[in-house]
Scaffold this motif. Structure first.
Motif, PDB file in Angstrom:
ATOM      1  N   GLN A   2       4.975  -9.935  -4.088  1.00 56.94           N
ATOM      2  CA  GLN A   2       3.651 -10.522  -4.102  1.00 56.94           C
ATOM      3  C   GLN A   2       2.810 -10.096  -2.908  1.00 56.94           C
ATOM      4  N   GLN A   3       3.386  -9.347  -1.986  1.00 58.48           N
ATOM      5  CA  GLN A   3       2.694  -9.042  -0.752  1.00 58.48           C
ATOM      6  C   GLN A   3       1.681  -7.924  -0.923  1.00 58.48           C
ATOM      7  N   VAL A   4       0.674  -7.996  -0.060  1.00 52.75           N
ATOM      8  CA  VAL A   4      -0.275  -6.907   0.107  1.00 52.75           C
ATOM      9  C   VAL A   4      -0.248  -6.555   1.592  1.00 52.75           C
ATOM     10  N   LYS A   5       0.125  -5.328   1.881  1.00 48.28           N
ATOM     11  CA  LYS A   5       0.262  -4.905   3.276  1.00 48.28           C
ATOM     12  C   LYS A   5      -0.989  -4.172   3.717  1.00 48.28           C
ATOM     13  N   GLN A   6      -1.544  -4.608   4.842  1.00 48.52           N
ATOM     14  CA  GLN A   6      -2.821  -4.083   5.322  1.00 48.52           C
ATOM     15  C   GLN A   6      -2.654  -3.503   6.719  1.00 48.52           C
ATOM     16  N   SER A   7      -3.312  -2.373   6.945  1.00 53.31           N
ATOM     17  CA  SER A   7      -3.284  -1.747   8.273  1.00 53.31           C
ATOM     18  C   SER A   7      -4.589  -0.989   8.508  1.00 53.31           C
ATOM     19  N   PRO A   8      -5.000  -0.831   9.767  1.00 54.24           N
ATOM     20  CA  PRO A   8      -4.375  -1.366  10.972  1.00 54.24           C
ATOM     21  C   PRO A   8      -4.755  -2.825  11.181  1.00 54.24           C
ATOM     22  N   SER A  19     -15.066   4.026   9.421  1.00 56.65           N
ATOM     23  CA  SER A  19     -13.979   3.052   9.560  1.00 56.65           C
ATOM     24  C   SER A  19     -13.130   3.113   8.289  1.00 56.65           C
ATOM     25  N   ILE A  20     -11.821   3.195   8.465  1.00 52.14           N
ATOM     26  CA  ILE A  20     -10.917   3.276   7.311  1.00 52.14           C
ATOM     27  C   ILE A  20      -9.831   2.223   7.449  1.00 52.14           C
ATOM     28  N   ILE A  21      -9.696   1.411   6.415  1.00 54.80           N
ATOM     29  CA  ILE A  21      -8.684   0.357   6.376  1.00 54.80           C
ATOM     30  C   ILE A  21      -7.843   0.570   5.124  1.00 54.80           C
ATOM     31  N   ASN A  22      -6.548   0.485   5.291  1.00 55.50           N
ATOM     32  CA  ASN A  22      -5.634   0.800   4.200  1.00 55.50           C
ATOM     33  C   ASN A  22      -4.833  -0.408   3.738  1.00 55.50           C
ATOM     34  N   CYS A  23      -4.548  -0.444   2.457  1.00 56.16           N
ATOM     35  CA  CYS A  23      -3.720  -1.509   1.892  1.00 56.16           C
ATOM     36  C   CYS A  23      -2.762  -0.951   0.860  1.00 56.16           C
ATOM     37  N   ALA A  24      -1.630  -1.607   0.718  1.00 56.96           N
ATOM     38  CA  ALA A  24      -0.624  -1.191  -0.251  1.00 56.96           C
ATOM     39  C   ALA A  24      -0.049  -2.427  -0.932  1.00 56.96           C
ATOM     40  N   TYR A  25       0.340  -2.256  -2.178  1.00 55.60           N
ATOM     41  CA  TYR A  25       0.904  -3.370  -2.938  1.00 55.60           C
ATOM     42  C   TYR A  25       2.104  -2.877  -3.717  1.00 55.60           C
ATOM     43  N   GLU A  26       2.897  -3.844  -4.218  1.00 55.73           N
ATOM     44  CA  GLU A  26       4.093  -3.502  -4.984  1.00 55.73           C
ATOM     45  C   GLU A  26       3.998  -3.927  -6.444  1.00 55.73           C
ATOM     46  N   ASN A  27       3.385  -5.083  -6.656  1.00 53.48           N
ATOM     47  CA  ASN A  27       3.416  -5.676  -7.991  1.00 53.48           C
ATOM     48  C   ASN A  27       2.399  -5.005  -8.916  1.00 53.48           C
ATOM     49  N   THR A  28       2.868  -4.369  -9.962  1.00 53.06           N
ATOM     50  CA  THR A  28       1.975  -3.663 -10.876  1.00 53.06           C
ATOM     51  C   THR A  28       1.194  -4.613 -11.785  1.00 53.06           C
ATOM     52  N   ALA A  29       1.454  -5.888 -11.704  1.00 53.93           N
ATOM     53  CA  ALA A  29       0.683  -6.866 -12.475  1.00 53.93           C
ATOM     54  C   ALA A  29      -0.701  -7.113 -11.861  1.00 53.93           C
ATOM     55  N   PHE A  30      -0.894  -6.712 -10.626  1.00 52.73           N
ATOM     56  CA  PHE A  30      -2.233  -6.843 -10.025  1.00 52.73           C
ATOM     57  C   PHE A  30      -3.208  -5.962 -10.805  1.00 52.73           C
ATOM     58  N   SER A  65     -11.346   3.579  -2.231  1.00 51.54           N
ATOM     59  CA  SER A  65     -10.552   4.619  -2.877  1.00 51.54           C
ATOM     60  C   SER A  65      -9.271   3.981  -3.389  1.00 51.54           C
ATOM     61  N   PHE A  66      -8.911   4.295  -4.621  1.00 50.51           N
ATOM     62  CA  PHE A  66      -7.758   3.645  -5.240  1.00 50.51           C
ATOM     63  C   PHE A  66      -6.800   4.698  -5.780  1.00 50.51           C
ATOM     64  N   ASN A  67      -5.531   4.592  -5.391  1.00 53.68           N
ATOM     65  CA  ASN A  67      -4.487   5.498  -5.865  1.00 53.68           C
ATOM     66  C   ASN A  67      -3.452   4.672  -6.607  1.00 53.68           C
ATOM     67  N   LYS A  68      -3.566   4.653  -7.930  1.00 53.80           N
ATOM     68  CA  LYS A  68      -2.713   3.792  -8.737  1.00 53.80           C
ATOM     69  C   LYS A  68      -1.243   4.204  -8.660  1.00 53.80           C
ATOM     70  N   SER A  69      -0.968   5.499  -8.674  1.00 55.64           N
ATOM     71  CA  SER A  69       0.424   5.958  -8.664  1.00 55.64           C
ATOM     72  C   SER A  69       1.111   5.607  -7.344  1.00 55.64           C
ATOM     73  N   ALA A  70       0.358   5.650  -6.258  1.00 57.73           N
ATOM     74  CA  ALA A  70       0.921   5.324  -4.947  1.00 57.73           C
ATOM     75  C   ALA A  70       0.827   3.842  -4.641  1.00 57.73           C
ATOM     76  N   LYS A  71       0.122   3.108  -5.470  1.00 62.29           N
ATOM     77  CA  LYS A  71      -0.111   1.667  -5.262  1.00 62.29           C
ATOM     78  C   LYS A  71      -0.747   1.428  -3.895  1.00 62.29           C
ATOM     79  N   GLN A  72      -1.780   2.194  -3.643  1.00 63.46           N
ATOM     80  CA  GLN A  72      -2.499   2.070  -2.383  1.00 63.46           C
ATOM     81  C   GLN A  72      -4.002   2.082  -2.635  1.00 63.46           C
ATOM     82  N   PHE A  73      -4.735   1.386  -1.783  1.00 65.58           N
ATOM     83  CA  PHE A  73      -6.182   1.432  -1.844  1.00 65.58           C
ATOM     84  C   PHE A  73      -6.744   1.270  -0.446  1.00 65.58           C
ATOM     85  N   SER A  74      -7.928   1.792  -0.258  1.00 64.74           N
ATOM     86  CA  SER A  74      -8.495   1.787   1.083  1.00 64.74           C
ATOM     87  C   SER A  74      -9.996   1.543   1.035  1.00 64.74           C
ATOM     88  N   LEU A  75     -10.487   1.020   2.138  1.00 64.98           N
ATOM     89  CA  LEU A  75     -11.925   0.778   2.319  1.00 64.98           C
ATOM     90  C   LEU A  75     -12.437   1.758   3.365  1.00 64.98           C
TER      91      LEU A  75
END
Lengths: 115, 118
Positions: A2-8, A19-30, A65-75
């Motif tokens: 259920q986590q969403v990991k954000q950095s930095p 400015s670039i902020i990155n996030c990653a998720y695991e659950n494909t139900a999002f 920017s959204f990368n579905k295969s990597a389960k990552q998105f960024s602002l």
């Protein structure tokens, strides 16, 4: 899952920079990924959001920017301004059986834009 | 347009005292309502949500409770506050239903209540 990991956790950028902020998720139900901007002492404000069937969404100086295969998105914040100094939260949303939405937040990024 | 209100804006309460925070939404009907808590310098933790009058779902078992006596009113309560209840409490709403095939029900937050328990 259920986590969403954000950095930095914090980011300092010069005025006019990107400015670039990155996030990653695991659950494909999002199925919906909003970003919120929060100023001190205020509630978070919805900034921009993207659905997983889109790879990029731009609104003014803000781009997701959204990368579905990597389960990552960024602002990306272009031409960053001192007024953009705030805490930014990514989030991921999924439906619940009772028609509510489960919104899981990242831990936040404190952005400081130097004049 | 929709507006969400919270009060009080700030509150200082002694340990063991009761709590009542109120949230109201204007300009929409049958909203989903949410209570979050934000600890200093941290993310948001969902406490309760409601999809209708009298319907409350609890996410985190704790010293707090929630009620929804009217369609657009959401109340967060405690009988006896603990020091650990201090934080920034945020109410949010989202559209309860939608005629669209794919509605992602954005959540919109109120201005928050800063609670300090001494």
């Amino acid at each position: 899952q259920q986590q969403v990991k954000q950095s930095p956790q914090s980011l300092i950028v010069q005025k006019g920079g990107i400015s670039i902020i990155n996030c990653a998720y695991e659950n494909t139900a999002f199925d919906y990924f909003p970003w919120y901007q929060q100023f001190p002492g205020k509630g978070p404000a919805l900034l921009i959001a993207i659905r997983p069937d889109v790879s990029e969404k731009k609104e003014g100086r803000f781009t997701i920017s959204f990368n579905k295969s990597a389960k990552q998105f960024s602002l990306h914040i272009m031409d960053s301004q001192p007024g953009d100094s705030a805490t930014y939260f990514c989030a991921a949303s999924m439906p619940r059986p009772d028609n509510a939405r489960q919104l899981t937040f990242g831990s936040g990024t404190q952005l400081t834009v130097l004049p | 347009s929709q507006t969400i209100h919270q009060w009080p804006a700030t509150l200082v309460q002694p340990v063991g005292s009761p709590l009542s925070l109120e949230c109201t939404v204007e300009g929409t009907s049958n909203p989903n309502l949410y209570w979050y808590r934000q600890a200093a310098g941290r993310g948001l933790q969902l406490l309760f949500y409601s999809v209708g009058i009298g319907q409350i779902s609890s996410e985190v078992p704790q010293n707090l409770s929630a009620s929804r006596p009217q369609d657009r009113q959401f109340i967060l309560s405690s009988k006896k506050l603990l020091l650990s209840d201090s934080g920034f409490y945020l109410c949010a709403w989202s559209a309860g239903t939608s005629s669209l095939m794919r509605s992602y029900n954005e959540q919109f937050f109120g201005p928050g209540t800063r609670l300090t328990v001494l």
